[in-house]
Design a protein around this motif. Structure first.
Motif, mmCIF file in Angstrom:
data_model
loop_
_atom_site.group_PDB
_atom_site.id
_atom_site.type_symbol
_atom_site.label_atom_id
_atom_site.label_comp_id
_atom_site.label_asym_id
_atom_site.label_seq_id
_atom_site.Cartn_x
_atom_site.Cartn_y
_atom_site.Cartn_z
ATOM 1 N N LEU A 77 42.591 41.289 51.484
ATOM 2 C CA LEU A 77 41.432 39.540 52.221
ATOM 3 C C LEU A 77 40.794 38.614 50.639
ATOM 4 O O LEU A 77 40.489 38.231 50.874
ATOM 5 C CB LEU A 77 41.050 39.580 53.181
ATOM 6 N N VAL A 78 40.335 40.165 50.638
ATOM 7 C CA VAL A 78 39.461 39.895 49.055
ATOM 8 C C VAL A 78 40.765 38.795 47.796
ATOM 9 O O VAL A 78 39.506 37.855 47.186
ATOM 10 C CB VAL A 78 38.679 41.233 49.274
ATOM 11 N N CYS A 79 41.339 39.791 47.711
ATOM 12 C CA CYS A 79 42.243 38.788 46.907
ATOM 13 C C CYS A 79 42.627 36.977 47.398
ATOM 14 O O CYS A 79 42.890 36.620 45.950
ATOM 15 C CB CYS A 79 44.083 39.929 46.647
ATOM 16 N N VAL A 80 42.884 37.299 48.642
ATOM 17 C CA VAL A 80 42.887 36.209 49.127
ATOM 18 C C VAL A 80 42.012 34.848 48.674
ATOM 19 O O VAL A 80 42.048 33.753 48.565
ATOM 20 C CB VAL A 80 43.287 36.203 50.107
ATOM 21 N N ILE A 81 40.429 36.133 49.303
ATOM 22 C CA ILE A 81 38.846 35.192 48.871
ATOM 23 C C ILE A 81 39.015 34.955 47.185
ATOM 24 O O ILE A 81 38.291 33.182 46.897
ATOM 25 C CB ILE A 81 37.779 35.602 49.125
ATOM 26 N N ILE A 82 39.183 36.082 46.614
ATOM 27 C CA ILE A 82 39.821 35.154 44.996
ATOM 28 C C ILE A 82 40.095 34.318 44.353
ATOM 29 O O ILE A 82 39.785 33.336 43.992
ATOM 30 C CB ILE A 82 39.506 36.516 44.364
ATOM 31 N N THR A 83 41.245 34.329 45.769
ATOM 32 C CA THR A 83 42.876 33.118 44.617
ATOM 33 C C THR A 83 41.578 31.592 45.452
ATOM 34 O O THR A 83 41.974 30.827 44.047
ATOM 35 C CB THR A 83 43.686 33.477 45.304
ATOM 36 N N ILE A 84 41.637 31.861 46.530
ATOM 37 C CA ILE A 84 40.335 30.000 46.599
ATOM 38 C C ILE A 84 39.281 29.314 45.646
ATOM 39 O O ILE A 84 39.503 28.628 45.068
ATOM 40 C CB ILE A 84 40.339 30.526 48.493
ATOM 41 N N LEU A 85 38.334 31.413 45.520
ATOM 42 C CA LEU A 85 37.467 30.203 45.015
ATOM 43 C C LEU A 85 37.851 30.025 43.738
ATOM 44 O O LEU A 85 37.138 28.958 43.199
ATOM 45 C CB LEU A 85 36.410 31.543 44.932
ATOM 46 N N ALA B 91 29.606 33.768 44.454
ATOM 47 C CA ALA B 91 31.118 34.021 45.194
ATOM 48 C C ALA B 91 31.988 34.852 44.233
ATOM 49 O O ALA B 91 32.594 35.682 44.961
ATOM 50 C CB ALA B 91 31.105 32.655 46.240
ATOM 51 N N THR B 92 32.826 33.751 43.517
ATOM 52 C CA THR B 92 33.926 34.535 42.736
ATOM 53 C C THR B 92 33.082 36.510 42.544
ATOM 54 O O THR B 92 33.543 36.786 42.241
ATOM 55 C CB THR B 92 34.164 33.612 41.661
ATOM 56 N N ALA C 189 32.784 38.564 44.538
ATOM 57 C CA ALA C 189 34.024 38.963 45.203
ATOM 58 C C ALA C 189 34.844 39.716 44.299
ATOM 59 O O ALA C 189 35.754 40.810 44.307
ATOM 60 C CB ALA C 189 35.184 37.824 45.587
#
Length: 81
Positions: free
Chosen positions: A11-19, A60-61, A64
């Motif tokens: 989930l953190v990987c996906v969040i980093i990608t989106i950010l 935020a990035t 994360a």
């Protein structure tokens, strides 16, 4: 325990990608070779309003990525095995 941490890690990987995708490019990159203009982007048209949003995205990035690194070390450690 390790399975739960792995799910959170993904989930953190996906969040980093989106950010990262939401952030403004710092230069023209290869787009300038094809005649792309950085002056026509949303970010350049709304520079004053987007600066605060950009700071929030960078913060935020950073948070994360720190969580990502901590989880990666924790998952790979022999403590959980």
């Amino acid at each position: 325990m390790k399975t739960a941490l792995t799910v959170v890690f993904i989930l953190v990987c996906v969040i980093i990608t989106i950010l990262v995708l939401f952030q403004e490019a710092k230069d023209n990159g290869l787009g300038s070779l094809a005649g792309g203009s950085a002056g026509e982007t949303y970010w350049s048209k709304n520079k004053g309003r987007s600066m605060d949003k950009e700071r929030v995205l960078v913060l935020a990035t950073t948070i994360a990525v720190v969580v990502f690194l901590a989880l990666a070390l924790l998952i790979s450690s022999k403590v959980l095995n």
